[in-house]
Each structure stands twice: as C-alpha cells, then as structure tokens.
Write an enzyme that holds these catalytic residues in place. Structure first.
Site, PDB file in Angstrom:
ATOM      1  N   CYS A 204       6.537   1.081  -7.960  1.00  0.00           N
ATOM      2  CA  CYS A 204       6.320   1.389  -6.545  1.00  0.00           C
ATOM      3  C   CYS A 204       5.444   2.634  -6.404  1.00  0.00           C
ATOM      4  CB  CYS A 204       7.671   1.609  -5.873  1.00  0.00           C
ATOM      5  SG  CYS A 204       7.576   2.341  -4.231  1.00  0.00           S
ATOM      6  N   GLU A 205       4.405   2.559  -5.610  1.00  0.00           N
ATOM      7  CA  GLU A 205       3.492   3.689  -5.483  1.00  0.00           C
ATOM      8  C   GLU A 205       4.082   4.828  -4.647  1.00  0.00           C
ATOM      9  OE1 GLU A 205       0.635   2.510  -1.703  1.00  0.00           O
ATOM     10  OE2 GLU A 205       0.071   1.805  -3.702  1.00  0.00           O
ATOM     11  N   HIS A 206       5.177   4.562  -3.934  1.00  0.00           N
ATOM     12  CA  HIS A 206       5.774   5.607  -3.101  1.00  0.00           C
ATOM     13  C   HIS A 206       6.703   6.529  -3.890  1.00  0.00           C
ATOM     14  CE1 HIS A 206       5.129   2.450   0.236  1.00  0.00           C
ATOM     15  NE2 HIS A 206       4.097   3.271   0.178  1.00  0.00           N
ATOM     16  N   HIS A 207       7.429   5.975  -4.871  1.00  0.00           N
ATOM     17  CA  HIS A 207       8.371   6.780  -5.636  1.00  0.00           C
ATOM     18  C   HIS A 207       8.133   6.694  -7.149  1.00  0.00           C
ATOM     19  CE1 HIS A 207      10.526   5.831  -1.818  1.00  0.00           C
ATOM     20  NE2 HIS A 207      10.844   7.119  -1.898  1.00  0.00           N
TER      21      HIS A 207
ATOM     22  N   GLN B  17       4.726  -4.270  -2.894  1.00  0.00           N
ATOM     23  CA  GLN B  17       4.856  -5.714  -3.108  1.00  0.00           C
ATOM     24  C   GLN B  17       3.895  -6.492  -2.220  1.00  0.00           C
ATOM     25  OE1 GLN B  17       8.888  -7.203  -3.280  1.00  0.00           O
ATOM     26  NE2 GLN B  17       8.262  -9.257  -2.658  1.00  0.00           N
TER      27      GLN B  17
ATOM     28  N   HIS C 161      13.755  -3.792  -5.735  1.00  0.00           N
ATOM     29  CA  HIS C 161      13.107  -2.493  -5.827  1.00  0.00           C
ATOM     30  C   HIS C 161      14.139  -1.424  -6.163  1.00  0.00           C
ATOM     31  CE1 HIS C 161       9.168  -3.579  -3.790  1.00  0.00           C
ATOM     32  NE2 HIS C 161       9.898  -4.675  -3.641  1.00  0.00           N
TER      33      HIS C 161
ATOM     34  N   CYS D  54      13.729   1.691  -6.076  1.00  0.00           N
ATOM     35  CA  CYS D  54      13.673   2.800  -5.125  1.00  0.00           C
ATOM     36  C   CYS D  54      14.626   2.563  -3.953  1.00  0.00           C
ATOM     37  CB  CYS D  54      12.247   3.024  -4.615  1.00  0.00           C
ATOM     38  SG  CYS D  54      11.523   1.620  -3.769  1.00  0.00           S
TER      39      CYS D  54
END
Length: 231
Positions: A119-122, A160, A188, A190
C-alpha cells in the site's frame, strides 16, 4: 466482511440520449514502460541502509545490538525483491503473441492469480487474487504472461484501484482485444493489523473495457465463472 467498491457517479438525472461517461484514461507511461529509467538518479545502497538505521533509531531500538547489525542490509535486499516491478517493462511481457487459435472467438479467463503488493499510503502489504479475462482478436498471449503482468504492477507501491486499472489498461493497449475484464479481491494489512484492525475484511475492485463494459451479459458471465467452484 466484504467491501465492494463501485464507481461514484453524480446523483442527478441523466438524458437517455447522452452516452455514459467512460473511466478516465491512464497515462501510457504508467503501464507501458518500466517506472525507473536506467539514468534516473537514486540514492546509493549505503544511503538506503543508513535510512533503515534511522528508522530503527526512531522506534527506540538499539541499532548496535547483535540481532540488528545486519537488519539494514536485509531490509534493502528485501526492498530490491518486493519492488522489482519498478524496473520491469509491462509492454514487453505482452509483446509475444500466438496466432494459432483455430478461429477461437470467446474470452480467455485466468482466475485466482495470487499476488502481494504494498500500500502506498502506509507501505504495508495487501494481498489476494486477480481474475483477468480478455477477448482476443486473432492472436492470444501466453497464459503465464498475464500472471507476470500482474506481478510487475503489484511489485510497486500501489492502491488496489490503481493496480486494477493498470492491468486492464496494459492489456487493452498492447493486445487490442475486443474487451478486458479485471476483478481483484484483496485483504489490506493497513486495515487488518493497524487502525480499525478488522482482520478478514476483503476489498473488491473491477475494471471493464470494450465488450465487457458495454455488454452486461458478458460482465455477468465473467463474474459467474470467477465465482464458480474451484477444482
């Protein structure tokens, strides 16, 4: 607990004569070439390992203790593997096709392609299965190539939704089929091991082009085959 993601449309009356808006097009640079150029400036391995030591210091660890002495090196080596998709070219995977199809004119479906992405956020893993179908025009691509294509995009920082769109766009652009269908289901971490911590929640995303987008019966046939019993 499943979460089904659908596209959001304005809540306003539509004119029956006005065609439905199509999904936004992706920049071909996102799905046709390697994401990292050979001449692109990058930190050295030593600098990357130093960054890992900084993070270990940040969480309160003693970077000099025996168990952590080789951790920076191991983390950087793991990153080389987990993010190798940045250095691979999606278009090259799909370029070799075969014309001996004996007039086959239905869609080709590969389901249950397992993948793991980040995941690019976490920068935490999400993992699951991709189901891909396309309706060829005269020529087909080797079945393993669709699995390799999925891995190339998955081994980059992703959402995703973006992963789903990139897979569909690459097949559509390179193979020029009559239609493409992509369905991804994933968990996910995260969401399952931090934050709301809802283990087992699944997220579904889909992308349809061509005949799959325009023909609800073909969409339903694709979904029925994807959801059919495993052998």
């Amino acid at each position: 607990m499943d979460a089904l993601i659908k596209s959001i449309r304005p809540n306003k009356p539509t004119d029956a004569k006005t065609p439905e808006a199509r999904p936004g097009e992706l920049d071909p640079a996102e799905f046709l070439a390697a994401a990292v150029r050979a001449d692109q400036p990058r930190p050295s391995r030593a600098e990357a390992e130093a960054a890992v030591r900084t993070l270990l210091d940040y969480i309160g660890e003693n970077v000099s203790r025996e168990g952590l002495l080789d951790t920076p090196r191991r983390v950087v080596e793991a990153y080389d593997e987990l993010y190798q998709g940045y250095h691979q070219c999606p278009a090259e995977v799909l370029n070799r096709t075969f014309g001996e199809t004996a007039g086959y004119d239905d869609f080709v479906l590969i389901r249950d392609i397992e993948f793991t992405s980040q995941c690019e956020h976490h920068m935490m893993p999400f993992y699951g299965k991709a189901h891909i179908a396309y309706t060829p025009v005269e020529r087909v691509v080797g079945l393993s190539k669709l699995a390799r294509l999925t891995d190339i995009f998955a081994r980059r920082l992703q959402t995703q939704e973006h992963l789903t769109a990139q897979i569909a766009a690459a097949i559509d652009e390179v193979l020029k089929p009559r239609g493409v269908a992509v369905l991804i289901e994933a968990e996910h971490t995260c969401m399952s091991v931090r934050g709301v911590a809802k283990h087992g929640a699944s997220t579904f995303t889909s992308r349809f082009t061509g005949m799959f987008r325009d023909n609800p019966a073909e969409q339903q046939r694709f979904l029925s085959l994807v959801r059919g019993p495993s052998r």
